[in-house]
Design an enzyme around this catalytic site. Structure first.
Site, PDB file in Angstrom:
ATOM      1  N   HIS A   1       0.614  -1.311   0.019  1.00  0.00           N
ATOM      2  CA  HIS A   1       0.006   0.073   0.011  1.00  0.00           C
ATOM      3  C   HIS A   1       0.917   1.144  -0.067  1.00  0.00           C
ATOM      4  O   HIS A   1       0.443   2.220   0.556  1.00  0.00           O
ATOM      5  CB  HIS A   1      -1.083  -0.147   1.097  1.00  0.00           C
ATOM      6  CG  HIS A   1      -1.498  -1.206   1.365  1.00  0.00           C
ATOM      7  ND1 HIS A   1      -2.871  -1.579   0.914  1.00  0.00           N
ATOM      8  CD2 HIS A   1      -1.455  -2.328   2.239  1.00  0.00           C
ATOM      9  CE1 HIS A   1      -3.180  -2.722   1.328  1.00  0.00           C
ATOM     10  NE2 HIS A   1      -2.259  -3.241   2.182  1.00  0.00           N
TER      11      HIS A   1
ATOM     12  N   SER B   1      16.263  21.531 -15.833  1.00  0.00           N
ATOM     13  CA  SER B   1      14.801  22.330 -16.046  1.00  0.00           C
ATOM     14  C   SER B   1      15.387  23.703 -16.474  1.00  0.00           C
ATOM     15  O   SER B   1      16.518  24.322 -16.084  1.00  0.00           O
ATOM     16  CB  SER B   1      14.014  22.679 -14.649  1.00  0.00           C
ATOM     17  OG  SER B   1      13.400  23.849 -14.707  1.00  0.00           O
TER      18      SER B   1
ATOM     19  N   LYS C   1      16.882  21.488 -10.195  1.00  0.00           N
ATOM     20  CA  LYS C   1      16.198  20.171 -10.570  1.00  0.00           C
ATOM     21  C   LYS C   1      17.175  19.356 -11.671  1.00  0.00           C
ATOM     22  O   LYS C   1      18.054  19.763 -12.388  1.00  0.00           O
ATOM     23  CB  LYS C   1      15.005  20.557 -11.460  1.00  0.00           C
ATOM     24  CG  LYS C   1      14.053  21.136 -10.263  1.00  0.00           C
ATOM     25  CD  LYS C   1      12.500  21.270 -10.782  1.00  0.00           C
ATOM     26  CE  LYS C   1      12.083  19.718 -11.372  1.00  0.00           C
ATOM     27  NZ  LYS C   1      10.553  20.094 -11.473  1.00  0.00           N
TER      28      LYS C   1
ATOM     29  N   ASN D   1      15.605  15.988 -13.628  1.00  0.00           N
ATOM     30  CA  ASN D   1      14.358  15.150 -13.684  1.00  0.00           C
ATOM     31  C   ASN D   1      14.442  13.984 -14.335  1.00  0.00           C
ATOM     32  O   ASN D   1      15.453  13.759 -15.219  1.00  0.00           O
ATOM     33  CB  ASN D   1      13.508  16.121 -14.790  1.00  0.00           C
ATOM     34  CG  ASN D   1      12.943  17.593 -13.936  1.00  0.00           C
ATOM     35  OD1 ASN D   1      12.938  17.459 -12.829  1.00  0.00           O
ATOM     36  ND2 ASN D   1      12.914  18.336 -14.841  1.00  0.00           N
TER      37      ASN D   1
ATOM     38  N   GLU E   1      10.089   8.770 -16.526  1.00  0.00           N
ATOM     39  CA  GLU E   1       9.053   9.001 -17.062  1.00  0.00           C
ATOM     40  C   GLU E   1       8.339   8.710 -18.332  1.00  0.00           C
ATOM     41  O   GLU E   1       7.361   8.311 -18.652  1.00  0.00           O
ATOM     42  CB  GLU E   1       8.861  10.617 -16.920  1.00  0.00           C
ATOM     43  CG  GLU E   1       8.966  11.181 -15.577  1.00  0.00           C
ATOM     44  CD  GLU E   1       9.157  12.651 -15.201  1.00  0.00           C
ATOM     45  OE1 GLU E   1       8.201  13.235 -15.406  1.00  0.00           O
ATOM     46  OE2 GLU E   1      10.210  13.129 -15.531  1.00  0.00           O
TER      47      GLU E   1
ATOM     48  N   GLN F   1      -3.889  -5.022 -43.598  1.00  0.00           N
ATOM     49  CA  GLN F   1      -2.906  -4.086 -43.929  1.00  0.00           C
ATOM     50  C   GLN F   1      -2.727  -3.222 -42.495  1.00  0.00           C
ATOM     51  O   GLN F   1      -1.383  -2.673 -42.529  1.00  0.00           O
ATOM     52  CB  GLN F   1      -3.130  -3.171 -45.041  1.00  0.00           C
ATOM     53  CG  GLN F   1      -2.000  -2.666 -45.389  1.00  0.00           C
ATOM     54  CD  GLN F   1      -2.135  -2.113 -47.009  1.00  0.00           C
ATOM     55  OE1 GLN F   1      -2.007  -2.917 -47.975  1.00  0.00           O
ATOM     56  NE2 GLN F   1      -2.624  -0.798 -47.041  1.00  0.00           N
TER      57      GLN F   1
END
Ligand code: ARG
Length: 480
Positions: free
Chosen positions: A178, A299, A305, A307, A312, A344
């Site tokens: 969880h 960024s 940052k 990323n 992603e 096709q």
């Protein structure tokens, strides 16, 4: 490269000047006029099925040799056709071939060029075959190669995961259910979970490959042929296990493509889950891993940052693969036997899914290879969250003979006491533990440490570092 047909003007409904064109030289016998420009656009597949050129030429060569061996084609014509096909192969390889959408597809582009190169004999190649068995054969050959490349890629990804798993066999981390800290596990154990998933993916793809490895060539349009062909010979030459047993099935079946897309969808889902974890793990709240500069981006506005774009994108690209599966299964579901031109529409989804998966596997492998586990952060996160509560309950069962349900209850009360004091389970003084259950002794602290908790889970498939080392070694032997 491709001759683009002019669009029909929708406003005045006029037909295009393409109608003035001559009928198709390969099948136009009963036609007075060429197709409307819109017809040419909707009909042509050459913009994407040109990817089948190598397979188309290989299959044509095998067919040609068989026709000659069976005496259906003269040795002389056979030799001319083979030489012409080799020339075409070279022209396409070198980018010197002009593809034409007026010639619809790869099969007719190649045949038309063959005619220009060797003359009349070219027309004999199409004896005892049809584009229906031709395309089914080419497509299977193409997909077989794509599956082999994908399998190699997946093996490399498993190797990268196993290498980390060995190095991190004793690195503790919180195990989650969880997305709540549940029990301590090792980072190596967690990574080996993905090795198992990818192993099943490879198994599914290999299974699909085995089943698709039957040759449609010689099924002709749908009914077989009256010529004395040798289907076993062409099948063997093209590396197929055997010819497809039923000519109608041979030209109408696209299960092989759907099996690939089905197995590919599950693979894409696995890659997406791994990517999702990487995205979480490198975020500020976790900092469990650091991704390399090579697989992240900066960024343009926020200088701090880094990323996880690759992760992603892999997560996002799973959508394309699922989409391909849905597209093709929808194309096929209402089709009467045998071939229909709808089919096709099989190629673009399969090409896109194959390209996407190959790229996603390569990017995942790169990210994993470069990945740096942050051991201190993993250890600090594991120390939080009363993560050894289950070990405490198990100790109460083992040492004091409490029924597990009772032990669960007692442990809950101890967690509450720790929460009230604002400390971890291992930091509670013995008398606080005894206030809840007087029979608890100092020995309990043996199991409250994260390392001991992890080391105690020696059951087969469990997370103890010794198990993980053995499991990594076993995975090497099973998969690499
Ligand atoms: N381009 C066609 C395809 O991809 C080849 C088969 C065409 N067959 C036919 N009877 N028109 O499906």
């Amino acid at each position: 490269m491709t001759a683009k047909a002019k669009p029909t003007s929708a406003a005045n409904g006029s037909t295009s000047d393409a109608q003035d064109a001559a009928p198709n030289p390969l099948w136009g016998g009963r036609f007075a006029l060429g197709p409307d420009a819109v017809m040419e656009r909707i009909n042509a597949s050459i913009d994407f099925d040109r990817r089948l050129y190598a397979q188309d030429i290989e299959a044509s060569k095998a067919h040609c040799r068989m026709l000659a061996a069976q005496g259906i084609l003269s040795e002389e014509d056979g030799a001319a056709i083979l030489a012409g096909l080799d020339t075409i192969r070279q022209e396409i390889d070198d980018g010197r071939f002009t593809f034409s959408s007026a010639l619809e597809d790869i099969h007719m582009n190649v045949e038309s060029r063959l005619k220009a190169l060797i003359g009349e004999a070219a027309g004999r190649l199409h004896t005892a075959r049809s584009r229906n068995d031709q395309v089914a054969t080419d497509f299977r050959l193409w997909l077989r190669d794509a599956l082999d490349r994908l399998d190699e890629g997946l093996k490399g990804l498993q190797a990268a995961l196993i290498d980390h798993a060995e190095a991190e066999a004793a690195t503790v981390m919180p195990g989650y259910t969880h997305l709540q800290a549940a029990q301590p596990v090792t980072f190596g154990h967690h990574l080996l979970a993905y090795v198992e998933m990818l192993g099943r993916d490879r198994g599914r793809l290999a299974d699909a490959r085995r089943r698709m490895n039957e040759c449609p060539l010689g099924a002709a349009a749908l009914a077989g042929t009256s010529f004395p062909i040798d289907r076993a010979a062409t099948a063997a030459e093209l590396g197929f296990e055997r010819p497809c047993a039923n000519s109608i099935d041979a030209v109408s079946d696209r299960d092989f493509a759907l099996e690939f897309l089905g197995a590919g969808t599950i693979l894409a889902m696995h890659l997406s889950r791994l990517s999702e974890e990487l995205v979480l793990w490198c975020s500020e709240g976790f900092r469990f891993v650091t991704l390399s500069d090579a697989f992240t981006t900066g960024s343009s506005i926020m200088p701090q940052k880094k990323n996880p774009d690759a992760a992603e994108l892999i997560r996002g690209k799973a959508g394309r693969v699922v989409g391909a599966l849905v597209a093709l299964v929808t194309v096929m579901k209402g089709l009467p036997l045998s071939y229909g031109k709808d089919m096709q529409e099989d190629k673009e989804p399969v090409f896109d899914a194959a390209d996407t998966l190959e790229l996603a596997v390569a990017a995942t492998t790169g990210m994993i290879r470069d990945l740096k586990p942050e051991r201190d952060n993993l250890a600090a996160a594991t120390a939080k969250g009363y993560i050894t509560a289950t070990d405490l309950a198990d100790w109460l069962v083992r040492a004091l003979g409490l029924p597990f349900r009772e032990a669960h209850h007692v442990t809950g009360a101890i967690v509450k006491a720790a929460e009230a004091r604002g400390c971890g389970l291992a930091d509670l003084p013995l008398d606080s533990l005894q206030a809840v259950e007087p029979r608890i002794t100092g020995e309990v602290f043996e199991v409250l440490s994260v390392e001991k908790a992890v080391a105690s889970r020696r059951s087969f498939g469990g997370t103890a570092p010794d198990n993980v080392r053995a499991a990594a070694q076993a995975a090497r032997e099973r998969f690499l």
